[in-house]
Design an enzyme around this catalytic site. Structure first.
Site, short mmCIF file in Angstrom:
data_model
loop_
_atom_site.label_atom_id
_atom_site.label_comp_id
_atom_site.label_asym_id
_atom_site.label_seq_id
_atom_site.Cartn_x
_atom_site.Cartn_y
_atom_site.Cartn_z
N GLY A 149 0.81 -1.22 0.00
CA GLY A 149 0.00 0.00 0.00
C GLY A 149 0.84 1.26 0.00
O GLY A 149 0.64 2.15 -0.82
N ALA A 150 1.79 1.32 0.92
CA ALA A 150 2.63 2.51 1.03
C ALA A 150 3.77 2.21 1.99
O ALA A 150 3.76 1.19 2.67
CB ALA A 150 1.81 3.69 1.57
N MET A 151 4.72 3.15 2.05
CA MET A 151 5.92 2.91 2.87
C MET A 151 6.34 4.18 3.59
O MET A 151 6.42 5.25 2.99
CB MET A 151 7.03 2.40 1.94
CG MET A 151 8.34 2.13 2.65
SD MET A 151 8.14 0.81 3.88
CE MET A 151 9.29 1.38 5.11
N GLU A 152 6.64 3.99 4.88
CA GLU A 152 6.85 5.12 5.79
C GLU A 152 8.28 5.65 5.83
O GLU A 152 8.71 6.17 6.87
CB GLU A 152 6.46 4.68 7.20
CG GLU A 152 7.40 3.65 7.87
CD GLU A 152 6.95 2.21 7.75
OE1 GLU A 152 6.19 1.89 6.80
OE2 GLU A 152 7.37 1.39 8.58
N ASN A 153 9.05 5.57 4.74
CA ASN A 153 10.42 6.09 4.73
C ASN A 153 10.47 7.46 5.41
O ASN A 153 9.60 8.30 5.19
CB ASN A 153 10.92 6.24 3.30
CG ASN A 153 10.53 5.07 2.44
OD1 ASN A 153 10.92 3.95 2.72
ND2 ASN A 153 9.72 5.32 1.43
N HIS A 180 -1.84 6.13 8.51
CA HIS A 180 -0.97 5.02 8.93
C HIS A 180 0.50 5.34 8.70
O HIS A 180 1.32 5.23 9.62
CB HIS A 180 -1.37 3.76 8.15
CG HIS A 180 -0.58 2.55 8.51
ND1 HIS A 180 -1.01 1.61 9.43
CD2 HIS A 180 0.63 2.12 8.09
CE1 HIS A 180 -0.10 0.67 9.55
NE2 HIS A 180 0.91 0.95 8.75
N GLU A 181 0.83 5.77 7.50
CA GLU A 181 2.25 6.04 7.20
C GLU A 181 2.75 7.22 8.01
O GLU A 181 3.88 7.21 8.51
CB GLU A 181 2.45 6.30 5.70
CG GLU A 181 1.94 5.20 4.78
CD GLU A 181 2.40 3.81 5.16
OE1 GLU A 181 3.53 3.65 5.64
OE2 GLU A 181 1.61 2.85 4.98
N HIS A 232 3.50 6.23 11.55
CA HIS A 232 4.75 5.47 11.66
C HIS A 232 5.94 6.37 11.99
O HIS A 232 6.95 5.90 12.47
CB HIS A 232 5.05 4.78 10.33
CG HIS A 232 4.57 3.36 10.24
ND1 HIS A 232 4.72 2.45 11.26
CD2 HIS A 232 3.99 2.67 9.21
CE1 HIS A 232 4.23 1.27 10.86
NE2 HIS A 232 3.78 1.39 9.64
N GLU A 249 3.75 -2.31 13.44
CA GLU A 249 2.58 -2.44 12.57
C GLU A 249 1.27 -2.57 13.35
O GLU A 249 0.28 -1.91 13.03
CB GLU A 249 2.75 -3.60 11.59
CG GLU A 249 3.91 -3.42 10.60
CD GLU A 249 3.85 -2.11 9.81
OE1 GLU A 249 2.81 -1.44 9.82
OE2 GLU A 249 4.87 -1.76 9.17
#
Ligand code: 0A1
Ligand code: ZN
Length: 879
Positions: free
Chosen positions: A265-269, A301-302, A305, A324
């Protein structure tokens, strides 16, 4: 073990890293065919660990040069790892310089550095950084990063990485550069870079302490008009985390970038979130209410994080749920808080529980079952599961239940006081929440509570009731058990908070409370209960368990009518439906819905005060997969037939009511994706589907005609797609021309085309027509198996979301599945292994499906050179 295959990794084997990496300077010369990466690191030996060689992770890299303190050095390869033995003795820092190249354009796995639509993106979680450079690719090694990007200026005008832009300028030969410094230490899985032709929606905000921040949402040039909702969601997220948990944005600049090629879905870099376009792009013409609401929760959500995941990260990947589970809990709470009113909160809770029960419960009962904190894995990518995420969130929610909302916020504060900047474990989190609440049941029960982290499987709570007419005492006997799961034959009792209420015969609540079940069996005594009281148990779904209570129809009808807990009110309706479905499946397969059930559904549909969104949930029958989970042996076609028959009868018997519901909910003024108007559209959509289903039985053309008209005239995608879906699902002749028209209207909108593929692959099977349609759609010029969204929209919609069509007696569905798993595995193992899980529950299937499914899995398992991802799933399935 064959060459290239890896071994199982055990949690118990965790060792701290033998070296620390303090700083990393990365310099990229970006080129799709051959990108050059210069990695200069400062390392030092970890004094707490015996001296040993430095073994750096790498994957599909071309190594050109290695230098230590500016001098060439000897090295050797151990598989894909780079091993350095002749490093300086002692604990002084030393400099290591590694020069490698990689091929982003050939990277179809979408892990590491890859190209999508002529732009560069990275994905490093869990172990993608090793595909960019040699590194200690583990989350407990945290370093400070400086990143220089160099690329052709015309092709890649935007150059982004984590943190702050400190320098940029032009270079020779039409190239330019940008240098980024991340002020926070981070594990390498949070590294990111993006380079390409992108444009941004920008927003300046101030946080409470008066600091200014720049928020940016980057997309491809034609997509700016679809970024408003993502930006609004981001602003709401920043405000919410500060208000609810006192957690402020810690960066001057926070960026979101969308790509249409993304595995998840997506990434919290850190400071540079990379998103699947599906969770960024939306306007009323192209996105449904569900899309809008998903965007809100994924953006949240991201963003969340940034604290729960980035500021405090995981010591090792077995602790994945530390970030998570907690972050899903936070995004669920965020969406509930934004929804506002109690009834809208309840709708969100029901939706979340529905996901848990239709996806996580089967996982917990199948061959891939694992604890929230797993003990072993072969491929970590296989553990981004509903158990880690959704069950993990339920575990956090139970902690909040046991310490109260304020106590939980105190616990979070203590967690950050203790661990900010560290890589920690699930135990550390639970300890902080408990320690901040020394008087709580959580504190008292902590060792036992932590079994939620270590024991897999869904507990069953069996409840029985006895009422004493003389004393008026109502006794509830409660006992718990948990079936064995792989590697865990016996389970110890869990701590199970059970919110309960008692509804009197007049429909009024006579008592309510919270019982914390800790023993294998206990009795709860409620004094002063009247005759005929009905227990409402596990209110709000207070624990992730299966509740067995032998409710009579009358009791369920009473709860559906009177329960003050909206979750259990909905649950009563679901139980009424499931009981009827099961009776028919166990019996002749025929079902005739009784007047009591139909009447109850009518009362809800026509109710004067209930929200439309809640009505829609009650009037939607339990999913086929949920019904299937209640059976020991499953014939998916029989389950499908029974559910379809129930739906047809509800369609026909309530025809006037559906028509009323449609007419009263179809128009909502100017489009806004808020819970109230979304709920109205959802109910109108459900009504239209039932009206078209009823029309199919009667042959009447009025409602299909209205649906077609609605499809053409709709002012937003929700109404348009609901109308299209009503025609497709009910098998109307008009469906074909509507589908063609829809394709024509949206041929340049990839996310809408995904819906078009998905709707056709997920449609009810009529005489085995879906598989040939799916095969044909695979030949469609818009189909591209390399794009994960497109592969999911067609292949997964058929194999994982359409059981009635997939589980064919002739096994053709399984042959198709095994071909696609193998085909995808050569392209993108992560996507392949998700698809591989479509047959997780094969052992429950009735013959001949069971044997055929086993054969198909064995066929995949027998293929040489399978990825670890797919190999782990199919070997576990056959074990
Ligand atoms: N941490 C992300 C999930 C994620 C995991 C792996 C990925 O690449 C394979 C991408 C995203 C999240 O929870 O949103
Ligand atoms: Zn996450």
């Amino acid at each position: 073990m064959r060459e290239g295959q890896s071994a199982v990794i055990y949690r118990a084997d965790y060792q701290p890293p033998p070296f620390w990496i303090d700083t990393v300077e990365l310099c990229f010369d970006l080129d799709p065919a051959k990108t050059r990466v210069l990695n200069r690191m400062k390392l030092r030996r970890n004094p707490d660990v015996p001296q040993q060689p430095l073994k750096l992770d790498g994957d599909e890299l071309n190594l050109a040069r290695v230098m230590v303190n500016g001098q060439g050095t000897s090295f050797r390869m151990e598989g894909s790892r780079l091993v350095l033995e002749n490093l300086p003795e002692g604990y002084e820092p030393f400099e290591l310089e590694i020069f490698t190249t990689c091929s982003p354009a050939k990277n179809t796995k979408l892990m590491g550095l890859y190209v999508s639509n002529d732009s560069f993106f990275t994905q490093c979680e869990a172990e993608g950084f090793r595909r960019i450079t040699y590194f200690l690719d583990r989350p407990d090694v945290m370093a400070s990063y400086t990143v220089t990007l160099r690329a052709d200026k015309q092709k890649y005008p935007v150059l982004l990485s984590n943190g702050n832009l400190v320098d940029h300028g032009d270079l020779d030969e039409g190239r330019h550069y940008a240098r980024w410094v991340d002020p926070f230490r981070k594990p390498c899985y949070l590294f990111a870079l993006v380079a390409g032709q992108l444009v941004a929606r920008e927003q300046k905000i101030a946080t409470r302490n008066g600091k200014e921040h720049l928020l940016q949402v980057y997309v491809r040039p034609g997509d700016l008009d679809k970024t408003e909702h993502a930006m609004n969601s981001l602003m709401a997220s920043v405000a919410w985390d500060e208000a609810r948990f006192g957690l402020a944005l810690d960066l001057e600049r926070f960026m979101i970038v969308a790509t249409s090629d993304f595995n998840m879905g997506a990434m919290e870099n850190k400071g540079l979130n990379i998103f699947n376009t599906k969770y960024v792009l939306a306007n009323q013409a192209t996105a449904t209410d569900t899309d809008f609401s998903n965007i809100e929760s994924v953006v949240g959500h991201e963003y969340f994080h940034n604290w729960t995941g980035n500021r405090i990260t995981c010591r090792d990947w077995f602790q994945l749920s530390l970030k998570e589970g907690l972050t899903v809990f936070r995004d669920q709470e965020f969406s509930q808080d934004l929804a506002g009113e109690a009834s809208a909160r309840a709708v969100k809770r029901i939706e979340d529980v529905r996901v848990l029960r239709t996806a996580q419960f089967p996982e917990d009962a199948g061959p891939m079952a694992h604890p929230v904190r797993p003990d072993q894995y072969l491929e970590i990518n296989n553990f981004y599961t509903v158990t880690i995420y959704e069950k993990g969130a339920e575990v956090v929610r139970m902690m909040q239940t046991l310490v109260g909302r304020e106590g939980f916020a105190r616990g979070m504060t203590l967690y950050f006081q203790r661990h900010d900047g560290q890589a920690v474990t699930c135990e550390d989190f639970a300890q902080a929440i408990a320690d901040a609440n020394p008087q709580s049941r959580l504190h008292e029960l902590l060792p036992q509570f932590k079994r939620w982290y270590s024991q897999a499987g869904t507990p069953r709570v069996k409840a029985g009731a006895h009422w004493d007419a003389v004393t008026g005492q109502y006794e509830l006997s409660l006992s718990q058990s948990c079936p064995p799961s792989p590697g865990q034959p016996a389970k110890e009792p869990f701590v199970i908070p059970i919110a309960w209420g008692l509804i009197g015969p007049d429909g009024r609540e006579v008592a309510s409370g919270m019982h914390v079940l800790t023993q294998a069996s206990e009795t709860l005594t409620i004094p002063g209960a009247p005759a005929g009281a009905v227990p409402s148990l596990l209110r709000g779904f207070s624990a992730p368990v299966i509740l067995d209570f032998d409710y009579t129809d009358e009791q369920l009808l009473a709860l559906l009518e009177h329960d003050t807990d909206p979750f259990n009110r909905w649950e009563a309706g679901q139980r009424l439906a499931v009981n009827r479905a099961l009776a028919a499946i166990h019996g002749s397969g025929e079902i005739v819905l009784d007047n009591a059930f139909i009447g109850a559904m009518r009362s809800i549909l026509r109710h004067r005060t209930l929200d439309a969104a809640f009505k829609e949930l009650v009037l939607t029958l339990p999913a086929e997969t949920y019904i299937a989970e209640q059976l020991d042996v499953v014939d998916p076609q029989r389950v499908h037939a029974v559910r379809e028959s129930m739906r047809e009868q509800m369609a026909t018997a309530l025809q006037d009511d559906w028509a009323w519901a449609y007419e009263h909910h179809k128009d909502n003024g100017a489009y806004r994706p808020d819970p109230v108007s979304s709920g109205r559209r959802a109910l109108a959509g459900l009504a239209l589907t039932h009206l078209c289903i009823a029309a199919r039985s009667s042959g009447d053309g009025v409602w299909p005609g209205k649906a077609y008209q609605r499809f053409k005239d709709a002012s937003n995608m929700t109404d348009r797609f609901n109308a299209l879906s009503a025609l497709v699902v009910s098998g109307q002749d008009l469906a074909r021309s509507a589908l063609d028209k829809f394709h024509c209207m949206f041929k340049d909108e990839p996310l809408v085309l995904d819906k078009w593929f998905s709707l056709q692959a997920g449609a009810p099977d009529r005489g085995g027509n879906i598989l040939p349609a799916v095969r044909q759609l695979m030949q469609h010029p818009d189909f591209n198996i390399r794009n994960p969204n497109r592969a999911r929209s067609l292949i997964f919609s058929y194999c994982s979301a359409n059981p009635g069509a997939f589980h064919r007696a002739d096994a053709a569905g399984y042959v198709f599945w095994s071909d696609r798993v193998m085909e995808l595995d050569a392209i993108n193992p992560q996507v392949a292994s998700r698809l591989a899980r479509a047959l997780d529950r094969w052992r429950k299937l009735a013959e001949p499906m069971r044997g055929a499914a086993r054969e198909a899995i064995a066929r995949v398992a027998g293929k040489p050179d399978l990825s670890n991802d797919v190999r782990e799933v199919v070997t576990r399935a056959l074990a």
